[in-house]
Design an enzyme around this catalytic site. Structure first.
Site, PDB file in Angstrom:
ATOM      1  N   HIS B  57       0.829  -1.207   0.000  1.00 56.79           N
ATOM      2  CA  HIS B  57       0.000   0.000   0.000  1.00 56.79           C
ATOM      3  C   HIS B  57       0.864   1.259   0.000  1.00 56.79           C
ATOM      4  O   HIS B  57       0.383   2.343   0.357  1.00 56.79           O
ATOM      5  CB  HIS B  57      -0.908   0.018   1.229  1.00 56.79           C
ATOM      6  CG  HIS B  57      -1.769  -1.194   1.371  1.00 56.79           C
ATOM      7  ND1 HIS B  57      -2.681  -1.542   0.416  1.00 56.79           N
ATOM      8  CD2 HIS B  57      -1.834  -2.145   2.329  1.00 56.79           C
ATOM      9  CE1 HIS B  57      -3.291  -2.658   0.793  1.00 56.79           C
ATOM     10  NE2 HIS B  57      -2.788  -3.049   1.944  1.00 56.79           N
ATOM     11  N   HIS B 219      -7.341  -4.604  -1.073  1.00 58.21           N
ATOM     12  CA  HIS B 219      -6.701  -5.902  -1.305  1.00 58.21           C
ATOM     13  C   HIS B 219      -7.470  -6.664  -2.369  1.00 58.21           C
ATOM     14  O   HIS B 219      -7.344  -7.871  -2.504  1.00 58.21           O
ATOM     15  CB  HIS B 219      -6.675  -6.740  -0.026  1.00 58.21           C
ATOM     16  CG  HIS B 219      -6.179  -6.006   1.159  1.00 58.21           C
ATOM     17  ND1 HIS B 219      -7.005  -5.343   2.029  1.00 58.21           N
ATOM     18  CD2 HIS B 219      -4.914  -5.801   1.599  1.00 58.21           C
ATOM     19  CE1 HIS B 219      -6.261  -4.781   2.974  1.00 58.21           C
ATOM     20  NE2 HIS B 219      -5.000  -5.021   2.733  1.00 58.21           N
TER      21      HIS B 219
END
Lengths: 331, 331
Positions: B57, B219
């Site tokens: 991320h 995700h």
């Protein structure tokens, strides 16, 4: 083509609207142009700095408009040089009486159109000087270029020339320091995938699933070699070595490093490349003064990266460290 | 899988090496861990702030380590919660005697492992408090979550809680302000394409050439609807409206806006989305105090974006504007 856009022919116009609305206290758009200037332009008595080129390289160049960097960015159509009249509008908008300095990436169209704009402005009595950035060591001459291409090293020219102008440097001072940056900056890139210009609707070239292109330009111009993908360490080594071959750095020299993502390369991968670039330079006794990792000069959603080295001295270090309020380069 | 990596199983380790070598004066890695802390940690008498989660991320969360934001980031394997012992190491490394505050994105694994680490640290006599960020309005419960997911709004928690701690706030002060941010921040995202976890080697899901998924998690967790790609204006409208439905903002309220890229979306497209978000808020009489456009919370090379709104008051504005020296959030 999967893109978050409205009309493919209006992407630049729509982007400019979103840019100005993001930074209403910093930016304004010159009416009826694709020129972004500082809200307070022109700054009386300060040299005005103008850069620009085709869009699609964001944050280049509008993201570098701000105190300590550019006064204006001229945003051409995607991967297309801005027209002379647009550049001319930018020059007029930032002329504060101390002259205007143009930072031009070395592409034939950009050079021609910026120089034509300079002539128009000079006819108005505005003093205009320029530098042409040609940091890409990959190839001599290319699809859109005579000589070497200008790529991510351009950001260091914006930063350092911008700091000089902000500090009250004359037009000649700004030109001298910009030329010094150009003489000391080298870059090279590679790509894993192409990108799609919205108005074209399909990728400008193709790479096989296991292929990469080394030396690829930021518009998809051919590089030096197309081959099977190697490791991050091998890629970092190849790019860094090609740059070092051209720079003649010595043990004890200091550099700034930029590892630049071309659009869709995760920051994770850029840091992996940076780790190896760091090792290579340390092994050679070259000191890394400052490192920049991120997206500074992109090519829409192209996957890949470039490495840039800038050889520093005390003067360049001081200017590199000076304040910048540009959204894409805060110092 | 086209990635610039060495060993798919060593991407986090290689990334951390590149991160620390990029910012050697700001960062250090706690030996034998995947924990990045401020070079000067622990800061005696200051509340220590720890966040983290799965890697992939970036710049979240290590990019937010620095003066005015986090003291430590715990970097799990890609899209995998860090283990309790890693979080425990981070807590110990930043404990300056005033307690440690954990900022946790609401994923079941993260919550469990951060809470286990807090218990270990409390057994050592370290005071630990926490906040759980659940800003994603898209879905209640999801693949890895009970309740709402934590996404890009987390960055505002880092910023504001970090400023409070830097200003000398107590552990309870930091908890109170962090909870206030969580109560006032909402986000929603969408994706045009999946991403590939290096160790898996293939995309976690598929979208057809003309499809997008609205409400997609960072995700690749399912969203609310899979449908044909619409325009940027329609996407911006759908995301913003869903957020506004949950926030009950009134005419004259002030907000911060974040338009966040998930990895491979060109900045051009993020600005196009921002232009429309701006229009929608203005039409409703909501004042935009500050706008953030860029990659703040990514999902490797996923294409897509999220919109975040944070309702502000004077206290939150002051803390949002406070100095930050974190590489990914310079103020």
């Amino acid at each position: 083509m999967k893109k978050i856009i409205n009309d493919p022919n209006l992407v630049v116009q729509d982007m400019l609207k979103g840019l100005v609305s993001a930074y209403p206290n910093s930016f304004k758009q010159v009416p009826n142009t694709t020129v972004i200037v500082r809200k307070d332009a022109p700054a009386t008595g300060k040299v005005g700095l103008v850069s620009g080129g085709g869009s699609g390289h964001e944050p280049a160049h509008a993201g570098y408009v701000g105190k300590g960097m550019l006064d204006a960015a001229v945003c051409g159509e995607v991967f297309t040089s801005p027209t002379p009249d647009q550049v001319y509008e930018a020059i007029k908008a930032v002329d504060g009486g101390a002259g205007v300095f143009l930072i031009i990436k070395n592409y034939t169209g950009d050079v021609m159109n910026f120089e034509m704009a300079a002539e128009l402005a000079q006819a108005d009595g505005i003093e205009v000087e320029q530098v042409i950035v040609n940091d890409d060591v990959a190839v001599e001459d290319s699809s859109f270029t005579t000589g070497r291409r200008g790529i991510a090293g351009t950001i260091f020219v914006h930063k350092i020339a911008g700091a000089k102008a902000e500090a009250g440097g004359s037009l000649q001072d700004v030109k001298t320091i910009a030329e010094k940056v150009v003489a000391n900056v080298r870059s090279m890139g590679m790509a894993l995938s192409p990108c799609t210009v919205p108005a074209a609707g399909k990728p400008s070239f193709e790479l096989a699933d296991n292929e990469m292109e080394v030396g690829m330009g930021i518009h998809g111009e051919p590089g030096t070699e197309r081959k099977a993908i190697t490791t991050a360490d091998e890629i970092a080594t190849e790019l860094t070595q090609k740059i070092l071959d051209d720079m003649h750095l010595s043990n004890g020299d200091e550099v700034a490093v930029m590892v630049n993502g071309l659009g869709s390369t995760p920051e994770m991968e850029l840091y992996i490349v940076n780790g190896k670039v760091n090792d290579i330079l340390k092994e050679k006794g070259i000191n890394i003064y400052k490192t920049f990792v991120g997206e500074y000069m992109t090519s829409l959603e192209m996957a890949g990266c470039s490495v840039t080295l800038l050889k520093l001295d005390d003067e360049l270090k001081e200017l590199l460290n000076a304040e910048s309020q540009a959204p894409a380069f805060r110092n």
